[in-house]
Design a protein around this motif. Sequence first.
Motif, PDB file in Angstrom:
ATOM      1  N   MET A 108      55.888 -29.813  -5.537  1.00 14.06           N
ATOM      2  CA  MET A 108      56.956 -29.624  -6.751  1.00 14.06           C
ATOM      3  C   MET A 108      57.427 -28.016  -6.277  1.00 14.06           C
ATOM      4  SD  MET A 108      56.165 -28.985 -10.863  1.00 14.06           S
ATOM      5  CE  MET A 108      57.103 -27.852 -11.671  1.00 14.06           C
ATOM      6  N   ALA A 109      56.456 -27.207  -5.835  1.00 11.77           N
ATOM      7  CA  ALA A 109      56.881 -25.819  -5.449  1.00 11.77           C
ATOM      8  C   ALA A 109      57.810 -25.811  -4.377  1.00 11.77           C
ATOM      9  CB  ALA A 109      55.614 -25.147  -4.955  1.00 11.77           C
ATOM     10  N   GLY A 110      57.812 -26.606  -3.526  1.00 13.34           N
ATOM     11  CA  GLY A 110      58.670 -26.742  -2.384  1.00 13.34           C
ATOM     12  C   GLY A 110      60.014 -27.320  -2.831  1.00 13.34           C
ATOM     13  N   ALA A 111      60.086 -28.316  -3.699  1.00  9.94           N
ATOM     14  CA  ALA A 111      61.428 -29.141  -4.225  1.00  9.94           C
ATOM     15  C   ALA A 111      62.020 -27.930  -5.272  1.00  9.94           C
ATOM     16  CB  ALA A 111      60.930 -30.203  -4.960  1.00  9.94           C
ATOM     17  N   VAL A 112      61.550 -27.072  -5.949  1.00 11.76           N
ATOM     18  CA  VAL A 112      61.940 -26.050  -6.822  1.00 11.76           C
ATOM     19  C   VAL A 112      62.636 -24.929  -5.789  1.00 11.76           C
ATOM     20  CG1 VAL A 112      61.727 -24.578  -8.882  1.00 11.76           C
ATOM     21  CG2 VAL A 112      60.850 -26.990  -8.774  1.00 11.76           C
ATOM     22  N   ALA A 113      61.694 -24.480  -4.906  1.00  5.14           N
ATOM     23  CA  ALA A 113      62.167 -23.449  -4.118  1.00  5.14           C
ATOM     24  C   ALA A 113      63.527 -23.827  -3.120  1.00  5.14           C
ATOM     25  CB  ALA A 113      61.040 -22.900  -3.167  1.00  5.14           C
ATOM     26  N   LEU A 114      63.536 -25.044  -2.759  1.00 12.90           N
ATOM     27  CA  LEU A 114      64.478 -25.495  -2.055  1.00 12.90           C
ATOM     28  C   LEU A 114      66.066 -25.205  -2.676  1.00 12.90           C
ATOM     29  CD1 LEU A 114      65.441 -26.770   0.659  1.00 12.90           C
ATOM     30  CD2 LEU A 114      65.082 -29.046  -0.222  1.00 12.90           C
ATOM     31  N   LEU A 115      65.937 -25.909  -3.950  1.00 12.21           N
ATOM     32  CA  LEU A 115      66.797 -25.728  -5.091  1.00 12.21           C
ATOM     33  C   LEU A 115      67.299 -24.117  -5.178  1.00 12.21           C
ATOM     34  CD1 LEU A 115      68.971 -27.144  -6.742  1.00 12.21           C
ATOM     35  CD2 LEU A 115      67.214 -27.209  -8.320  1.00 12.21           C
ATOM     36  N   ARG A 116      66.357 -23.595  -5.527  1.00 15.37           N
ATOM     37  CA  ARG A 116      66.402 -21.961  -5.920  1.00 15.37           C
ATOM     38  C   ARG A 116      67.007 -21.061  -4.778  1.00 15.37           C
ATOM     39  NH1 ARG A 116      61.428 -20.772  -8.027  1.00 15.37           N
ATOM     40  NH2 ARG A 116      62.393 -21.334 -10.062  1.00 15.37           N
ATOM     41  N   ASP A 117      66.541 -21.481  -3.616  1.00 17.64           N
ATOM     42  CA  ASP A 117      66.662 -20.773  -2.579  1.00 17.64           C
ATOM     43  C   ASP A 117      67.956 -21.143  -1.772  1.00 17.64           C
ATOM     44  OD1 ASP A 117      64.571 -19.152  -3.029  1.00 17.64           O
ATOM     45  OD2 ASP A 117      63.142 -20.052  -1.326  1.00 17.64           O
ATOM     46  N   HIS A 118      68.246 -22.312  -1.595  1.00 18.70           N
ATOM     47  CA  HIS A 118      69.175 -23.022  -0.770  1.00 18.70           C
ATOM     48  C   HIS A 118      70.284 -23.706  -1.649  1.00 18.70           C
ATOM     49  CE1 HIS A 118      67.156 -21.281   2.716  1.00 18.70           C
ATOM     50  NE2 HIS A 118      66.307 -21.680   2.342  1.00 18.70           N
ATOM     51  N   ALA A 119      69.827 -24.060  -2.891  1.00 21.35           N
ATOM     52  CA  ALA A 119      71.076 -25.054  -3.746  1.00 21.35           C
ATOM     53  C   ALA A 119      70.995 -26.175  -3.354  1.00 21.35           C
ATOM     54  CB  ALA A 119      72.428 -24.373  -3.831  1.00 21.35           C
ATOM     55  N   VAL A 120      69.712 -26.813  -2.665  1.00 24.33           N
ATOM     56  CA  VAL A 120      69.528 -28.228  -2.251  1.00 24.33           C
ATOM     57  C   VAL A 120      68.929 -28.819  -3.288  1.00 24.33           C
ATOM     58  CG1 VAL A 120      68.776 -29.746  -0.665  1.00 24.33           C
ATOM     59  CG2 VAL A 120      69.943 -27.504  -0.084  1.00 24.33           C
ATOM     60  N   PHE A 121      69.477 -30.125  -4.015  1.00 25.04           N
ATOM     61  CA  PHE A 121      68.593 -30.698  -4.983  1.00 25.04           C
ATOM     62  C   PHE A 121      68.289 -31.919  -4.417  1.00 25.04           C
ATOM     63  CE2 PHE A 121      69.109 -33.380  -8.823  1.00 25.04           C
ATOM     64  CZ  PHE A 121      67.995 -33.131  -9.346  1.00 25.04           C
ATOM     65  N   ALA A 122      66.742 -32.163  -4.044  1.00 22.10           N
ATOM     66  CA  ALA A 122      66.316 -33.115  -3.109  1.00 22.10           C
ATOM     67  C   ALA A 122      64.890 -33.403  -3.987  1.00 22.10           C
ATOM     68  CB  ALA A 122      66.106 -32.746  -1.756  1.00 22.10           C
ATOM     69  N   GLY A 123      64.396 -34.554  -3.435  1.00 20.35           N
ATOM     70  CA  GLY A 123      63.245 -35.168  -4.045  1.00 20.35           C
ATOM     71  C   GLY A 123      62.026 -34.441  -3.655  1.00 20.35           C
ATOM     72  N   LEU A 124      60.953 -35.108  -4.098  1.00 18.82           N
ATOM     73  CA  LEU A 124      59.437 -34.307  -3.843  1.00 18.82           C
ATOM     74  C   LEU A 124      59.110 -34.439  -2.519  1.00 18.82           C
ATOM     75  CD1 LEU A 124      57.138 -35.187  -6.699  1.00 18.82           C
ATOM     76  CD2 LEU A 124      58.020 -32.976  -6.102  1.00 18.82           C
ATOM     77  N   SER A 125      59.410 -35.556  -1.768  1.00  6.21           N
ATOM     78  CA  SER A 125      58.852 -35.697  -0.143  1.00  6.21           C
ATOM     79  C   SER A 125      59.710 -34.399   0.463  1.00  6.21           C
ATOM     80  CB  SER A 125      59.297 -37.035   0.231  1.00  6.21           C
ATOM     81  OG  SER A 125      60.721 -37.294   0.194  1.00  6.21           O
ATOM     82  N   THR A 126      60.955 -34.495   0.270  1.00  2.00           N
ATOM     83  CA  THR A 126      61.976 -33.184   0.867  1.00  2.00           C
ATOM     84  C   THR A 126      61.146 -31.966   0.489  1.00  2.00           C
ATOM     85  OG1 THR A 126      63.628 -34.551   0.457  1.00  2.00           O
ATOM     86  CG2 THR A 126      64.100 -32.280   1.207  1.00  2.00           C
ATOM     87  N   GLY A 127      60.729 -31.633  -0.912  1.00  2.44           N
ATOM     88  CA  GLY A 127      60.028 -30.344  -1.058  1.00  2.44           C
ATOM     89  C   GLY A 127      58.680 -30.203  -0.467  1.00  2.44           C
ATOM     90  N   ALA A 128      57.906 -31.262  -0.251  1.00  7.70           N
ATOM     91  CA  ALA A 128      56.822 -31.130   0.298  1.00  7.70           C
ATOM     92  C   ALA A 128      57.026 -30.447   1.989  1.00  7.70           C
ATOM     93  CB  ALA A 128      56.122 -32.510   0.401  1.00  7.70           C
ATOM     94  N   ALA A 129      57.991 -31.454   2.661  1.00 10.51           N
ATOM     95  CA  ALA A 129      58.294 -31.276   4.019  1.00 10.51           C
ATOM     96  C   ALA A 129      58.986 -29.837   4.035  1.00 10.51           C
ATOM     97  CB  ALA A 129      59.409 -32.318   4.483  1.00 10.51           C
TER      98      ALA A 129
END
Length: 357
Positions: free
Chosen positions: A250-271
């Motif tokens: 979840m931390a990765g997914a939220v950071a990806l959206l906050r930092d890069h405006a990319v709205f992606a799933g949990l597996s992407t957040g983990a990666a």
Amino acid sequence: MRAQSGTAVPVHSHITDAIKAPSFVRLADNVVLARFETLKVYAALGAVRSLLDRGIVHPGQTLVDSSSGIYALALAMACHRYGMRCHIVASTTVDTTMRVQLEILGATVDQMPPSTDLQLDQQRRVARVRELLQRNPDMHWMRQYHDPVHYLGYAELAELVNAALPGVPLTIVGSVGTGASTGGLVESLRRRDPAVRLVGIQPFGSVTFGSERFSDPDAIIAGIGSAIHFGNVRHELYDRLHWLDFRHAMAGAVALLRDHAVFAGLSTGAAYLVAAWEARRHPERTHLVIGADTGHRYTERVFTRHREALDPARLAPVEITSLADLTPPWSAMRWARRSYPAVRLISPQEHRKDRVS
């Protein structure tokens, strides 16, 4: 933005051609995201094409499989394209948005009753598929978890990766799941460059890489791990493994959206979280994050809780040398392309060698 004069803009004959190609987005100097709407379109299209070409299935036949979500949609789209019928035995995690898409595409859907037990959900789905096959012998079971035909479609993706990132030392970072996406991609990439590395991601509680003794009550990371053994996971393809709990994904997914405006799933957040950490250790390598799907099905249970998200800058894994030392909430281990039984213990000497390589 207009296309440059003389530049051909493709008009696709089917939506699967439009959505299968990723968008490559540079997130840092040595971190690139391959963002997909539905990654498993490659698996489904490649598998159905191969089965038709070899005469194993025929147009109009019903293809059936079990899925927690994105493979179901990919298979329904492939069936729509090639004139096949589709039946999905759906996980309890499949939401209304996904189910109505499947139904409108012409798929019939069996959905498992609500359950917080991933193993029970998967066992119920497999049992239901077997029951359907007994009643309808003309159905073809796609067996996305076990049939290597699902590797074939990722050769096309490998060509896109080679074109986007030519000549760089490459590390692929993605969830393991059924094994076909990361496995199929890296097998194709290694035909050109055997030095391509693969970092796999697992949740705690998955049998695939030995964390089944743990439980993560918040885990809803569909598509990353499994409570049953998958024949399509080729353990010997992976160089490193990371195990993460729900809160870290979840931390990765939220950071990806906050930092890069990319709205992606949990597996992407983990990666994304794992790739950022690996990239700091190996700045000489380019790390390609596999962004398997968008974040829409996680809106209520993840993104509405964004204020609870952990700060990725404060997170780091525990480095282990043996599966006996697995420690939630985040562990990392050198896998060294070994088979599963052989990696019960890796010596400290080998582990130190990996840390400086």
